[in-house]
Design a protein around this motif. Structure first.
Motif, PDB file in Angstrom:
ATOM      1  N   PHE A  87      44.773  49.423  37.051  1.00  0.00           N
ATOM      2  CA  PHE A  87      44.349  48.473  36.073  1.00  0.00           C
ATOM      3  C   PHE A  87      43.446  49.179  34.898  1.00  0.00           C
ATOM      4  CE2 PHE A  87      41.215  46.874  39.445  1.00  0.00           C
ATOM      5  CZ  PHE A  87      40.293  46.799  38.627  1.00  0.00           C
ATOM      6  N   THR A 105      36.556  38.822  40.757  1.00  0.00           N
ATOM      7  CA  THR A 105      37.760  37.931  41.285  1.00  0.00           C
ATOM      8  C   THR A 105      37.010  36.802  42.180  1.00  0.00           C
ATOM      9  OG1 THR A 105      37.687  39.518  43.253  1.00  0.00           O
ATOM     10  CG2 THR A 105      39.332  39.503  41.293  1.00  0.00           C
ATOM     11  N   ASP A 145      43.564  47.412  47.700  1.00  0.00           N
ATOM     12  CA  ASP A 145      42.508  47.607  47.796  1.00  0.00           C
ATOM     13  C   ASP A 145      41.766  49.034  47.766  1.00  0.00           C
ATOM     14  OD1 ASP A 145      41.094  45.168  47.328  1.00  0.00           O
ATOM     15  OD2 ASP A 145      40.951  44.373  49.479  1.00  0.00           O
TER      16      ASP A 145
HETATM   17  C1  HEM Z   1      54.459  46.414  34.590  1.00  0.00           C
HETATM   18  C2  HEM Z   1      53.879  45.571  34.909  1.00  0.00           C
HETATM   19  C3  HEM Z   1      52.839  45.425  35.924  1.00  0.00           C
HETATM   20  C4  HEM Z   1      53.324  45.437  37.296  1.00  0.00           C
HETATM   21  C5  HEM Z   1      54.332  45.098  37.778  1.00  0.00           C
HETATM   22  C6  HEM Z   1      51.788  45.275  37.920  1.00  0.00           C
HETATM   23  C7  HEM Z   1      51.860  45.004  39.290  1.00  0.00           C
HETATM   24  C8  HEM Z   1      50.510  45.055  40.135  1.00  0.00           C
HETATM   25  C9  HEM Z   1      50.362  44.653  41.302  1.00  0.00           C
HETATM   26  C10 HEM Z   1      51.692  44.580  42.355  1.00  0.00           C
HETATM   27  C11 HEM Z   1      49.091  44.508  41.766  1.00  0.00           C
HETATM   28  C12 HEM Z   1      48.438  44.453  43.085  1.00  0.00           C
HETATM   29  C13 HEM Z   1      48.008  45.506  43.719  1.00  0.00           C
HETATM   30  C14 HEM Z   1      46.946  45.358  44.909  1.00  0.00           C
HETATM   31  O1  HEM Z   1      46.069  44.675  44.648  1.00  0.00           O
HETATM   32  O2  HEM Z   1      47.777  45.627  46.061  1.00  0.00           O
HETATM   33  C15 HEM Z   1      48.351  44.781  40.322  1.00  0.00           C
HETATM   34  C16 HEM Z   1      47.039  44.767  40.193  1.00  0.00           C
HETATM   35  C17 HEM Z   1      46.230  44.498  39.126  1.00  0.00           C
HETATM   36  N1  HEM Z   1      46.837  44.580  37.794  1.00  0.00           N
HETATM   37 FE1  HEM Z   1      48.975  45.120  37.531  1.00  0.00          FE
HETATM   38  N2  HEM Z   1      50.885  45.227  37.054  1.00  0.00           N
HETATM   39  C18 HEM Z   1      51.366  45.181  36.027  1.00  0.00           C
HETATM   40  C19 HEM Z   1      50.805  45.282  34.575  1.00  0.00           C
HETATM   41  C20 HEM Z   1      49.665  44.832  34.439  1.00  0.00           C
HETATM   42  C21 HEM Z   1      48.757  44.736  33.241  1.00  0.00           C
HETATM   43  C22 HEM Z   1      49.518  44.495  31.975  1.00  0.00           C
HETATM   44  C23 HEM Z   1      47.420  44.489  33.442  1.00  0.00           C
HETATM   45  C24 HEM Z   1      46.257  44.229  32.628  1.00  0.00           C
HETATM   46  C25 HEM Z   1      46.056  44.244  31.319  1.00  0.00           C
HETATM   47  C26 HEM Z   1      47.063  44.734  34.989  1.00  0.00           C
HETATM   48  C27 HEM Z   1      46.052  44.430  35.652  1.00  0.00           C
HETATM   49  C28 HEM Z   1      45.817  44.273  37.059  1.00  0.00           C
HETATM   50  C29 HEM Z   1      44.675  44.071  37.791  1.00  0.00           C
HETATM   51  C30 HEM Z   1      43.287  43.726  36.949  1.00  0.00           C
HETATM   52  C31 HEM Z   1      45.047  44.184  38.903  1.00  0.00           C
HETATM   53  C32 HEM Z   1      43.903  44.133  40.134  1.00  0.00           C
HETATM   54  C33 HEM Z   1      43.081  42.937  40.093  1.00  0.00           C
HETATM   55  C34 HEM Z   1      42.079  43.003  41.149  1.00  0.00           C
HETATM   56  O3  HEM Z   1      42.454  43.177  42.446  1.00  0.00           O
HETATM   57  O4  HEM Z   1      40.998  43.365  40.901  1.00  0.00           O
HETATM   58  N3  HEM Z   1      48.440  44.887  35.529  1.00  0.00           N
HETATM   59  N4  HEM Z   1      49.438  44.923  39.470  1.00  0.00           N
END
Ligand code: HEM
Ligand SMILES: [Cu+2]
Length: 535
Positions: free
Chosen positions: A385, A139, A377
């Motif tokens: 993810f 990131t 975190d």
């Molecule tokens: C249903 C739909 C989704 C929702 C509502 C959602 C929601 C979230 C939320 C709120 C976070 C933040 C968590 C945090 O760091 O406090 C997050 C992190 C993440 N999500 Fe999702 N997500 C969804 C689908 C996906 C999809 C489809 C992918 C990948 C193909 C994905 C990949 C990631 C990644 C990579 C992070 C973390 C990034 C990082 O801090 O390194 N998410 N997601």
């Protein structure tokens, strides 16, 4: 065994030069497949090294700086060198023209250029990672990324160059789908995989330039001390997060939308039923592409953004879940009362649906500000993810690889072994990532090489699962490599699929079709019957 069809794209020029200078979308797809698979194994190796380090608390095989470099290497390799290009650039390139009755993509030379840009970017990034090794994580968060003494610059530039490859690929798909559909193939007859690649292409073209810009700004900050993000120079580190997630949230849909397209194809083919509510799948694909641009703030609940901002971003995030749910219901509707053929692509498809559902539901919980602050975190986010990127996207990648392997190479693989490997992969996956949810919930932060001893048993479970996964991937690599040479000749349509791509020979001839196919029916229209066995 004699080679398959003589005049296929594979035998039309056998020299390395004929591959390096090809304009054929199928050869370009195969080159991307080989390259992305290489990086997938490399990224997997880094992951295993991390899991070994985490086997015991304290020092196991590497120090803290080496560990920080390792997760950065792993993240950068998996996200930019594997996930983003894997399905669109490999399978999209190979299949989109075949599926819409075209002879090639709209800009074949640009298509070749995107391979070279990808190789150049990957080389620059890897060189940087082995020379000095960035330690920021994938990131690149400021202000650390503008001050760390490690070799971040080449890594930033490598990713910047790969961005151009992504943009060119996206442009090509948009132009191809708009201009090269065969006569009679109206928009509402376009196969669902093509729709998914099209929806992805919109994100590739609109979001990637923002990533390019933010990477350049970090580079400027490092080289000339521009004072954009570094608070010591009057900059704002939170600005980086806005720009980065404005790209990277839509980018998670670059990673998952194409897989959804693969699943739509596989579900129809292995239940021998027309796609249930085709139109809803199309609209939800476009809906995800659009709404994905308005949810980036859900990565920033802990950054001090306003309560109203968090509420709005949380609500938008939940909308994405609704579009995702529409797809899951449609796939279940297709499977319902179909004549199910238990073949490896379907096993991966069922794994995909389960992991997408589970990982997505956790995402919805994260979109609630209060719960987010508890899990943010921690290992829980790592598990979320990976549930979606590995549990869903890698499963879909494997489904695609098995479903289209006979099309691409004209050979079958040992199906029983493939079914066994699929089950192994699914169990390995569960064993790796379920403990990580529990670890996160207990308070284990992400990106730490060390931990208190009472977390050890869950870490050991996760490492055991990762080893099982690694073994499963080696088995798959083994039998697919064997099948390239010794597999039974596939015939044109070994699965008995009604997908349009199966109307050409397997492997297809250089210009795809002898006569342009006719499109009197919609995609995936089945008169239900048993799926013949591939081998
Ligand atoms: C249903 C739909 C989704 C929702 C509502 C959602 C929601 C979230 C939320 C709120 C976070 C933040 C968590 C945090 O760091 O406090 C997050 C992190 C993440 N999500 Fe999702 N997500 C969804 C689908 C996906 C999809 C489809 C992918 C990948 C193909 C994905 C990949 C990631 C990644 C990579 C992070 C973390 C990034 C990082 O801090 O390194 N998410 N997601
Ligand atoms: Cu997001």
């Amino acid at each position: 065994m004699s080679p398959p069809v003589a005049e296929s794209y594979l035998s039309d020029g056998r020299t390395l030069w004929s591959w390096l200078t090809t304009h054929d979308h199928k050869r370009i797809g195969v080159m991307f497949l080989v390259l992305t698979l290489f990086f997938f194994f490399l990224g997997g190796l880094f992951a295993l090294l991390m899991r070994i380090e985490l086997l015991t608390p304290g020092h196991t095989i590497m120090g803290h700086l080496a560990y920080n470099r390792m997760f950065t290497l792993h993240g950068v390799t998996m996200v930019w060198l594997f996930m983003i290009p894997a399905i669109p650039s490999a399978f999209g390139n190979f299949l989109v023209p075949l599926m819409i009755g075209a002879r090639d993509v709209a800009f074949p030379r640009l298509n070749l250029a995107s391979v070279y840009l990808y190789v150049l970017g990957a080389s620059v990034a890897l060189w940087g990672m082995f020379e000095g090794g960035a330690d920021t994580g994938w990131t690149f968060y400021t202000p650390y990324s503008t001050t760390t003494g490690t070799a971040l610059l080449p890594v930033l530039m490598g990713v910047f160059i790969i961005g151009f490859s992504t943009i060119l690929t996206g442009l090509n798909f948009i132009a191809t789908v708009h201009t090269l559909r065969a006569p009679g193939l109206t928009w509402m007859k376009v196969p669902l995989f093509v729709w998914a690649v099209y929806g992805t292409a919109i994100i590739q073209v609109l979001a990637t330039p923002v990533l390019g810009m933010v990477l350049l700004l970090v580079a400027l900050e490092r080289v000339v001390g521009a004072g954009i993000f570094d608070p010591a120079r009057g900059g704002d580190p939170i600005l980086f997060q806005h720009l980065f997630w404005f790209y990277s949230h839509p980018a998670v849909y670059i990673m998952v939308l194409p897989s959804m397209g693969v699943i739509s194809e596989a579900v129809s083919a292995f239940s021998r039923k027309n796609a249930f509510s085709y139109r809803m799948i199309v609209y939800s694909t476009l809906g995800i592409s659009f709404v994905g641009f308005f949810t980036w703030g859900h990565h920033m609940f802990a950054s001090g953004q306003s309560v109203f901002g968090s509420g709005a971003f949380g609500a938008m995030s939940m909308l994405v879940a609704i579009f995702t749910a529409i797809k899951i219901f449609s796939w279940l509707g297709t499977l319902y009362r179909g004549s199910i053929a238990i073949e490896s692509p379907l096993i991966y498809t069922l794994g995909f649906m389960f992991f997408l559902f589970f990982g997505g539901m956790i995402g919805v919980a994260y979109s609630t500000t209060s719960l987010n602050l508890h899990w943010h975190d921690t290992y829980s986010v790592v598990a979320h993810f990976h549930f979606i990127m590995v549990g869903a996207t890698v499963m879909a990648f494997l489904a695609a690889l098995h479903y289209w392997f006979p099309k691409m190479f004209g050979r079958c693989f040992p199906t029983k072994l493939a079914n066994g490997a699929a089950v192994l992969i699914i169990f390995g996956f569960i064993a790796t990532f379920v403990p990580q949810f529990l670890l996160g919930n207990l308070g284990m932060p992400r990106r730490y090489a060390d931990y208190p001893p009472h977390f050890q048993s869950l870490h050991v479970a996760s490492t055991a699962g990762a080893s099982l996964l690694g073994f499963g991937f080696l088995v798959i690599a083994g039998y697919l490599a064997w099948s390239l040479r010794y597999g039974a000749v596939a015939g044109d349509n070994p699965w008995g699929s009604e997908g349009f791509e199966w109307r050409s020979a397997s492997p297809p001839p250089t210009h795809n079709f002898v006569t342009t196919p006719e499109y009197s029916t919609g995609p995936h229209q089945y008169a239900r019957e048993e799926v013949p066995h591939a081998a």
